[in-house]
Enzyme design. Structure first.
Site, PDB file in Angstrom:
ATOM      1  N   SER B  47       6.803  -1.652  -0.786  1.00  0.00           N
ATOM      2  CA  SER B  47       7.331  -0.743  -1.792  1.00  0.00           C
ATOM      3  C   SER B  47       6.811  -1.183  -3.154  1.00  0.00           C
ATOM      4  CB  SER B  47       8.856  -0.737  -1.772  1.00  0.00           C
ATOM      5  OG  SER B  47       9.343   0.277  -2.625  1.00  0.00           O
ATOM      6  N   GLU B  48       6.386  -0.227  -3.969  1.00  0.00           N
ATOM      7  CA  GLU B  48       5.700  -0.552  -5.220  1.00  0.00           C
ATOM      8  C   GLU B  48       6.547  -1.397  -6.163  1.00  0.00           C
ATOM      9  OE1 GLU B  48       4.917   3.429  -6.508  1.00  0.00           O
ATOM     10  OE2 GLU B  48       6.635   3.512  -7.839  1.00  0.00           O
ATOM     11  N   ASN B  49       7.878  -1.303  -5.992  1.00  0.00           N
ATOM     12  CA  ASN B  49       8.764  -2.064  -6.868  1.00  0.00           C
ATOM     13  C   ASN B  49       8.975  -3.501  -6.396  1.00  0.00           C
ATOM     14  OD1 ASN B  49      10.089  -0.572  -4.809  1.00  0.00           O
ATOM     15  ND2 ASN B  49      12.074  -1.046  -5.693  1.00  0.00           N
ATOM     16  N   SER B  89       2.441  -6.539  -7.053  1.00  0.00           N
ATOM     17  CA  SER B  89       2.644  -5.349  -6.234  1.00  0.00           C
ATOM     18  C   SER B  89       1.479  -4.372  -6.391  1.00  0.00           C
ATOM     19  CB  SER B  89       3.948  -4.660  -6.621  1.00  0.00           C
ATOM     20  OG  SER B  89       4.169  -3.535  -5.807  1.00  0.00           O
TER      21      SER B  89
END
Lengths: 229, 215, 229, 215
Positions: B47-49, B89
């Site tokens: 997940s990008e976060n 990320s």
């Protein structure tokens, strides 16, 4: 003795000036220093440039800054979060300028500032509206866009734990922009849930070394994610 | 003609994700793919976060708002997962460490251009998030979308009319009526659903199509 | 099931090919995967480009590669470490080419490769011999040199602990180049002292997430720094 | 004339390092400064190989070869210290997070140019390490060196003849006979040791000098 701990958000924010550029960490509510930003609304500085992934939602934090019309410009990747009405109203009224930056370019421009680079060629955005007018270059058969560092006068970030040297630990996906913003601001102010004694944080697990942090203040989040865990 | 539901499309995409793949699922419909990943394959969701090893949604009592996906929905972390900051990320995405990302789209061109961030409406407040980074960075970009708009126009186009997200980046397109491979030589049909002929599909899509030669 | 654990260095290195570029972590002996590099000498690949902070000292690791004349080119910041006789002999004989890179440029070029950047403007080296012939640019009143990413076919790194997904922990200053080299190589092979069960490593403390690591192998260091601690 | 020993020079440099400073001490003579830091000040030492909060050398029994300084000598870690990778370490230096670095030098120019990595000898195998990064990155660069070479030539020069490490980067120069501030307007003498006159010092240095106006 080095002691970066402040007693109150008010004290920690006292020299934020009109026209300052301010990074604010967070992705969704995770890692978002709402309480510190709320204190910035009380502090009164205006004409601010806010650099953050979002442009505020609901009534607290960045949205409260928007509502109070303290923000001249927002640099972000995703202004549309839940309940963005305060941002939208300011934007449509022409009170706030928006610089929309792809999230990876936002991260890497912040990192470039922290690391002292002059500019970077990034692959993201080439051939799109968001690269219009920007310098491009073919390198090794691929097209890149030249992007410049984003630095700030202040970074307001949220972490879990700090010691008096400013070493920080984060909590889960609340880490997000905190570590890279801390490196890119002249004065980084971290809101934390806990103070640790010096030496209590394992040196192998420090995420943000204190060199990147100027002030830490313990603030109880109105809604504490940890309490739900 | 029988068209695939979103769930069926998600299940179809999931079939093409191999054991050991690092995968980013975009906000919205692509998130459904997580529900259909074959149980006998270990697949690691990013997940990008700042999450690797994302697990399914938690029970309500276990919701933790510090553990959310890119769509800000609560998730869980699998054993072996890790947290990291936004720099790392997006290095995962942009440095081609993500094997596959699955995105939604407004339009995709036969050459693989992607338009999925902006309708181009003059009064819209634009938001881009990580879409452009995933488009240029992942080793393979899969798009999931209905072939036609509600108004019946094909979203697989010769040239995108919506503002672009990335150029020549989509490798596979999963629609409710067919699966395509896209690239410099145009669109190849990998498979068709509901018993259509290539001619019928071509007419529906409104762009030239070739059948993919069987391997 | 994903399982990146290999039974032997020999197996982990079996596809290293003649002409490959190979990053090797380490600063001094800390973080230097001597045993893995010794296994590479046995493996036999030649005509290698080695990217490492040093060019080998004494008789093991990179020095052994030098002695066996397997290295065509070294990219490093500090070839002169203790007992550099094998490198010096090859260098003076013209057997090995040296690209000398300031250590910060080395780190940031490796990071640029890992992050997918096309090039970066770096402040280091401007106006010096090491920037001769390179493109420069004034940005915001300061001079910068354009530097390109350094990537590699393989990275050989040393960590403390790995799990079967390739998540890594390091030990003290042994961390150095490991995390950034892992991100910049097509195939990263980590020599570790311990295997952990999946889930045993706290997700908050993972230094290199497994996505950057393709193979891990447990090798007992000939001299284990940890045993002296 | 009485000249300062290396230890005296190190002690003099240490006086100018304030409470709370983040400091990188270069390989060789600058390392001595650590021994003279005032006990009543907390000063945090950084080492380029990924250490903040470096402490003194350990007892022989406590030597750990994973805990070494940039000169590859065993050190210790203070409570509050941290480890990090080379990317972050050089971001500290190059991103102007280090307040002061102390370096040795072959030559320094009156404008603050630094030559400390290469004698220029054609048969020398060059090595640069982190010297160029520290030179451009630290907020202040202090140099410690004898004013004269063993052959009696001044190392404070109008223009460096050795290959440069960095341009206009040295702010203060600590020598065995005087302390200088350097900059675009040339060299100012902050203090002289051993009862020299400015004229005598200027003759020894072989470059124009001005006395620094008292604050």
């Amino acid at each position: 003795m080095i002691d970066k701990r402040y007693d109150s958000a008010r004290e920690a924010l006292k020299d934020v000036f009109d026209g300052a550029s301010i990074m604010i960490s967070g992705f969704g509510d995770a890692g978002m220093p709402h309480e510190l930003v709320d204190a910035l609304v009380d502090q009164g500085a205006t004409d601010l440039t806010v650099i953050s992934n979002n442009a505020g939602g609901g009534e607290i934090g960045i949205a409260a800054l928007m509502k109070a019309n303290r923000v001249r410009k927002v640099v972000c990747s995703f202004p549309r979060m839940a309940q963005p009405h305060h941002f939208e109203a300011r934007y449509r009224a022409g009170d706030v300028e928006l610089e929309l930056v792809p999230q990876g370019n936002l991260a890497c421009r912040i990192q470039a500032a922290g690391a002292g680079l002059g500019a970077v060629y990034t692959p993201t955005g080439y051939g799109t509206l968001l690269a219009e007018g920007k310098e491009t270059r073919e390198i090794d058969g691929r097209m890149y866009v030249l992007e410049y560092p984003i630095k700030a006068d202040f970074a307001l970030i949220k972490a879990l734990t700090a010691d008096r040297w400013g070493n920080l630990l984060y909590r889960k996906a609340g880490r997000n922009f905190g570590p890279i913003m801390a490196m890119a601001a002249t004065t980084t102010i971290a809101q934390v849930s806990h103070f640790a004694e010096l030496g209590e944080i394992d040196p192998e697990t420090v995420i943000t070394p204190g060199i990147f942090v100027q002030r830490v203040v313990k603030l109880q989040p109105a809604v504490d994610a940890a309490s739900a865990a | 003609m029988q068209r695939m539901t979103r769930e069926q499309m998600a299940a179809r995409v999931a079939q093409d994700i191999p054991e050991g793949a690092y995968v980013n699922l975009g906000i919205g419909v692509p998130t459904l793919v997580a529900n259909f990943l074959p149980k006998d394959r270990e697949i690691i969701l990013q997940s990008e976060n700042g999450i690797l090893g994302m697990g399914p949604a938690p029970a309500e009592a276990d919701v933790d708002w510090d553990l959310i996906n890119a769509g800000k929905q609560p998730v869980t972390l699998l054993a072996g997962g890790a947290f990291f900051h936004h720099g790392d990320s997006f290095a995962m995405m942009r440095g081609s460490h993500i094997d596959i990302c699955v995105l939604g789209a407004f339009q995709v061109s036969v050459a693989g251009d992607l338009a999925n961030w902006h309708t181009g409406a003059p009064d819209a407040i634009p938001a881009v998030g990580g879409a452009m980074d995933l488009a240029v960075g992942a080793k393979q970009v899969f798009v999931m979308m209905d072939l036609l708009t509600k108004g019946g126009e094909s979203k697989l186009v010769a040239k995108c009319s919506y503002p672009l997200t990335g150029i020549a980046c989509v490798t596979r397109l999963y629609t409710d009526v067919a699966v395509f491979e896209l690239g410099p030589d145009g669109a190849e049909v990998v498979e068709m659903h509901g018993g259509m002929t290539l001619g019928e599909l071509e007419q529906m899509a409104g762009v030239p199509l070739r059948a993919k030669a069987s391997a």
